[in-house]
Enzyme design. Structure first.
Site: not given
Ligand code: BG6
Length: 518
Positions: A202-203, A265
């Site tokens: 999950d960036h 996110h």
């Protein structure tokens, strides 16, 4: 007011280690993710001397996609990297490009995996990477399981007894579409891999400012005592974007804002803000606390869902003086599409720390600007000694964690205004990474790729974290699908802050969104 900040780089306390030699195989090696994020991040790590001495990158491409040779692939990457901000010296670029290789094929065909195995053997010998390999699945989710199962069939996922050489697989989102499919995906992956080999990315977790939520909370003593129902009135999380869906209509039509942003996110940010103190910052203990927090979020009452969740879809409008079309007019989108491009929700965390404190979250496309912020609003003073000023006249303190842009934080305080009169005004203590450090925020993929090379899963999502998130949101998706009238899809003009109904989520509690007002 600007906070005076002194940072002595020599005295920084760092946790960094040097990664071991390894090969990085990118499935989807010429796709948007690889060329837009992964390869630039790897090049940036290389230019900072953070990659191991021995490494190679093998870009796997589906047949028919250009380029057609190692040289052509390198040229394509060099041209791309030259257009990136951050001026990488020509020599560094050449050296980096020389580590790139290319393998075309059909990901569902056995012949491709035979060729892959041969290439890896040769590259491994040539580069001295000792068999350590990362497979990055930058491909549509329908290919995750077929690729991993083929890798296993060809003995490419097997680790040696003591874990060296190691094999790690990075999986991009989406991790399933709901609870059942996510559980199925996990089961399939684990037929060929151990959990310690799976890096669900999950960036947002690689962003400095997201990591700083933890540093702020757990490397200081002054906030934690206030971080609870005793002092916090409520919390707001806004992740807005001015962009639409670009050329991702086929993905977005299947996904929508809840799957695209909330399931990953948004809930990750919420977990970092809400979690209890882990015993240490290691993958197991830290992720235990995050999952525990997610499991403590009160499940939605789907019978009266519109009191908790508002969904919207943008119509034509104007952003920054430019006219933009509505979602249903975007290329590749069905003109009667019911996919949401905006979601707001009101959540409660049912534990001792947070009982009764509302968390309001929202995300959307085609909003006035790109901003990701967490706002903690503290309670008002219980009594004012400054007669005739009443407690309600004094602004509550706000702690604003600015994830992007203008990465940093603000803290508002009431203070004596200069002059002979007894006046109180609001001050803003302001910290901005770029003003203090003179650098722009690094690409989050840098940190995450490095962590994967180091075998550190702390910032990756564990199986139970994925499931906890889907367990919360799947009933919402099901209600939208089966009983849409319970929680209608509202329209909002592009360039607005979402449907007016999203304001009611706060108004019913006597509150309002802080953005755009702060
Ligand atoms: C991605 C979503 O995960 O995050 C995109 O799929 C979204 O729809 C993007 O635009 C936002 O990321 P960032 O880092 O630009 O805030």
């Amino acid at each position: 007011m600007t906070l005076e900040t002194h940072v002595d780089l020599k005295e920084n306390l760092c946790m960094e280690k040097q990664p071991e030699p390894c090969g990085i195989v990118i499935f989807g090696g010429s796709g948007d993710l690889a060329t837009g994020k992964l390869i630039p991040a790897l090049c940036s790590l290389y230019s900072k001397n953070l990659l191991p001495e021995s490494f190679f990158i093998l870009g796997c491409l589906s047949y028919g996609k250009s380029p057609q040779s190692d040289e052509a692939y390198r040229e394509m990457v060099k041209t791309l990297l030259k257009s990136y901000p951050g001026d990488i010296p020509g020599k560094v670029l050449e050296e980096f490009a020389s580590r790139l290789h290319y393998l075309p094929g059909d990901y569902r065909d056995k012949g491709f995996y035979k060729a892959l195995k041969d290439s890896l053997k040769k590259l491994d010998e040539h580069r001295g990477t000792g068999g350590n390999t990362i497979f990055y699945l930058a491909v549509p989710p329908s290919l995750f399981c077929p690729i991993v199962s083929m890798l296993a069939t060809f003995g490419l996922t097997a680790e040696a007894h003591k874990g060296t050489p190691w094999v790690r697989v990075i999986v991009e989102k989406p991790f399933g579409r709901d609870l059942v499919s996510a559980a199925e995906l996990n089961r399939e992956l684990k037929k060929s891999l151990r959990e310690r080999q799976i890096y669900r990315i999950d960036h947002y977790l690689g962003k400095d400012t997201v990591q700083n939520i933890l540093m702020l909370r757990f490397a200081n003593t002054i906030f934690e005592p206030l971080w609870s129902r005793d002092y916090v009135d409520h919390v707001q999380v806004t992740v807005s974007e001015d962009i639409g869906i670009g050329h991702r209509s086929s993905y977005y039509e299947e996904s929508g804002a809840l799957r695209d942003m909330f399931q990953n996110h948004m809930i990750q940010i919420l977990a970092l803000v809400g979690m209890e103190t882990p015993v240490s910052f290691d993958a197991t203990r830290y992720r235990n606390e995050k999952v525990k927090l997610m499991e403590t979020i009160r499940p939605f009452n789907t019978k009266e869902l519109s009191r908790w969740v508002v969904r919207g879809q943008y119509t034509a409008g104007e952003i920054g003086g430019k006219k933009v079309c509505g979602y249903q007019e975007e290329q590749g989108v069905a003109h009667d599409s019911g996919v949401e491009t905006f979601v707001a929700m009101r959540l409660f965390i049912d534990n001792w720390r947070w009982k009764g404190v509302p968390f309001y979250l929202r995300t959307g496309k085609r909003m006035p600007r790109k901003v990701s912020e967490v706002v903690l609003q503290f309670k008002k003073v219980p009594h004012s000694i400054f007669s005739p000023i009443l407690p309600e006249n004094l602004d509550p303190n706000l702690l604003v964690l600015r994830i992007q842009p203008e990465e940093g934080l603000d803290l508002t305080l009431n203070a004596k205004m200069p002059g002979p009169r007894g006046c109180i005004g609001t001050l803003n203590l302001h910290f901005c990474y770029c003003e203090v450090f003179g650098v722009t925020a690094p690409e989050p993929y840098e940190r995450l790729l490095l962590d994967c090379m180091l075998g550190d899963q702390t910032l990756f999502i564990r199986e139970d974290g994925v499931l906890a998130s889907w367990a919360l949101f799947t009933p919402v998706l099901e209600t939208w699908e089966k009983s849409p009238s319970i929680c209608p899809l509202y329209r909002y003009p592009a360039g607005s802050w979402g449907p007016a109904e999203a304001n009611n989520l706060l108004r019913m509690d006597g509150r309002q969104w802080k953005i755009p007002d702060t």
